[in-house]
Design a protein around this motif. Structure first.
Motif, PDB file in Angstrom:
ATOM      1  N   MET A  72       0.770  -1.136  -0.062  1.00  0.00           N
ATOM      2  CA  MET A  72       0.068   0.236  -0.003  1.00  0.00           C
ATOM      3  C   MET A  72       1.013   1.354  -0.017  1.00  0.00           C
ATOM      4  N   MET A  73       1.853   1.307   0.681  1.00  0.00           N
ATOM      5  CA  MET A  73       2.852   2.248   0.759  1.00  0.00           C
ATOM      6  C   MET A  73       3.487   2.754  -0.663  1.00  0.00           C
ATOM      7  N   HIS A  74       3.954   1.664  -1.090  1.00  0.00           N
ATOM      8  CA  HIS A  74       4.691   1.587  -2.263  1.00  0.00           C
ATOM      9  C   HIS A  74       3.660   2.231  -3.360  1.00  0.00           C
ATOM     10  N   LEU A  75       2.502   1.538  -3.551  1.00  0.00           N
ATOM     11  CA  LEU A  75       1.499   2.096  -4.627  1.00  0.00           C
ATOM     12  C   LEU A  75       1.189   3.725  -4.202  1.00  0.00           C
ATOM     13  N   GLU A  78       4.123   5.376  -5.748  1.00  0.00           N
ATOM     14  CA  GLU A  78       4.120   5.316  -6.995  1.00  0.00           C
ATOM     15  C   GLU A  78       3.155   6.131  -7.742  1.00  0.00           C
ATOM     16  N   HIS A  79       1.889   6.474  -7.254  1.00  0.00           N
ATOM     17  CA  HIS A  79       0.950   7.062  -7.834  1.00  0.00           C
ATOM     18  C   HIS A  79       0.613   8.395  -6.945  1.00  0.00           C
ATOM     19  N   GLU A  80       1.636   9.021  -6.701  1.00  0.00           N
ATOM     20  CA  GLU A  80       1.343  10.083  -5.834  1.00  0.00           C
ATOM     21  C   GLU A  80       0.687  11.255  -6.473  1.00  0.00           C
ATOM     22  N   HIS A  81       0.870  11.162  -7.878  1.00  0.00           N
ATOM     23  CA  HIS A  81       0.025  12.202  -8.653  1.00  0.00           C
ATOM     24  C   HIS A  81      -1.438  12.086  -8.680  1.00  0.00           C
ATOM     25  N   LEU A  82      -1.849  10.748  -8.244  1.00  0.00           N
ATOM     26  CA  LEU A  82      -3.348  10.335  -8.327  1.00  0.00           C
ATOM     27  C   LEU A  82      -3.812  10.436  -6.798  1.00  0.00           C
ATOM     28  N   ILE A 109      -7.252   5.749 -12.467  1.00  0.00           N
ATOM     29  CA  ILE A 109      -8.134   5.018 -11.145  1.00  0.00           C
ATOM     30  C   ILE A 109      -8.125   3.692 -11.388  1.00  0.00           C
ATOM     31  N   SER A 110      -8.668   3.218 -12.597  1.00  0.00           N
ATOM     32  CA  SER A 110      -8.832   1.649 -12.843  1.00  0.00           C
ATOM     33  C   SER A 110      -7.486   1.163 -12.651  1.00  0.00           C
ATOM     34  N   THR A 111      -6.242   1.644 -13.338  1.00  0.00           N
ATOM     35  CA  THR A 111      -4.885   1.108 -12.847  1.00  0.00           C
ATOM     36  C   THR A 111      -4.917   0.716 -11.381  1.00  0.00           C
ATOM     37  N   PHE A 112      -5.138   2.061 -10.870  1.00  0.00           N
ATOM     38  CA  PHE A 112      -4.631   1.863  -9.384  1.00  0.00           C
ATOM     39  C   PHE A 112      -5.464   0.729  -8.554  1.00  0.00           C
TER      40      PHE A 112
END
Length: 153
Positions: A72-75, A78-82, A109-112
């Protein structure tokens, strides 16, 4: 039709078999085919394409499964723009809840959500998506239920 071998926990297989029996499906293959079509179609809604969206994603996992918390922390990074916001909470004595507020387009969003769902050992993934580009009288209420999905495993 192609035959596919899928690995899954015995309790999930039992739940699929019970669901098939209770809802009149011919067997587990029919349940898995329908679930797959629904999953693949969740984010293919033309009303959400090319719009600014907000999503809330809730993930539940066992407290002792540190690999999920690390993922969860990595995601999040990785997606801090989202990821507009992130909240971690303990639920009972054995579980953690991770809540993500996302702002972006349908593809991001769907990728996340897909990456969250693919994380081994998550117990539950729940999300809702709503457009934020047209807030006006009555707009939010009309759109709120749209794009909601739930995945329990």
């Amino acid at each position: 039709m192609t035959v596919v071998s899928v690995s899954m926990p015995e309790d999930l297989l039992n739940r699929i078999d019970e669901f098939a029996d209770e809802h009149g499906y011919t067997g587990r293959s029919e349940v898995v085919r329908e679930a797959s079509r629904n999953l693949l179609g969740e984010f293919e809604d033309a009303k959400l394409e090319d719009r600014d969206l907000m999503a809330v994603v809730t993930v539940l996992f066992n407290y002792e499964t540190t690999s999920v918390e690390e993922r969860m922390m990595h995601l999040r990074h990785e997606h801090e723009h989202l990821v507009a916001s992130n909240f971690h909470s303990h639920v009972g004595s054995h579980y953690c809840m991770e809540l993500f507020v996302l702002e972006g387009d349908l593809t991001a969003i769907s990728t996340f959500v897909g990456k969250i769902r693919a994380t081994k050992d998550t117990l539950s993934v729940d999300y809702s998506v709503m457009p934020v580009d047209e807030f006006g009288p009555g707009t939010l209420e009309a759109e709120m239920g749209h794009g909601h999905g739930h995945d329990d495993e």
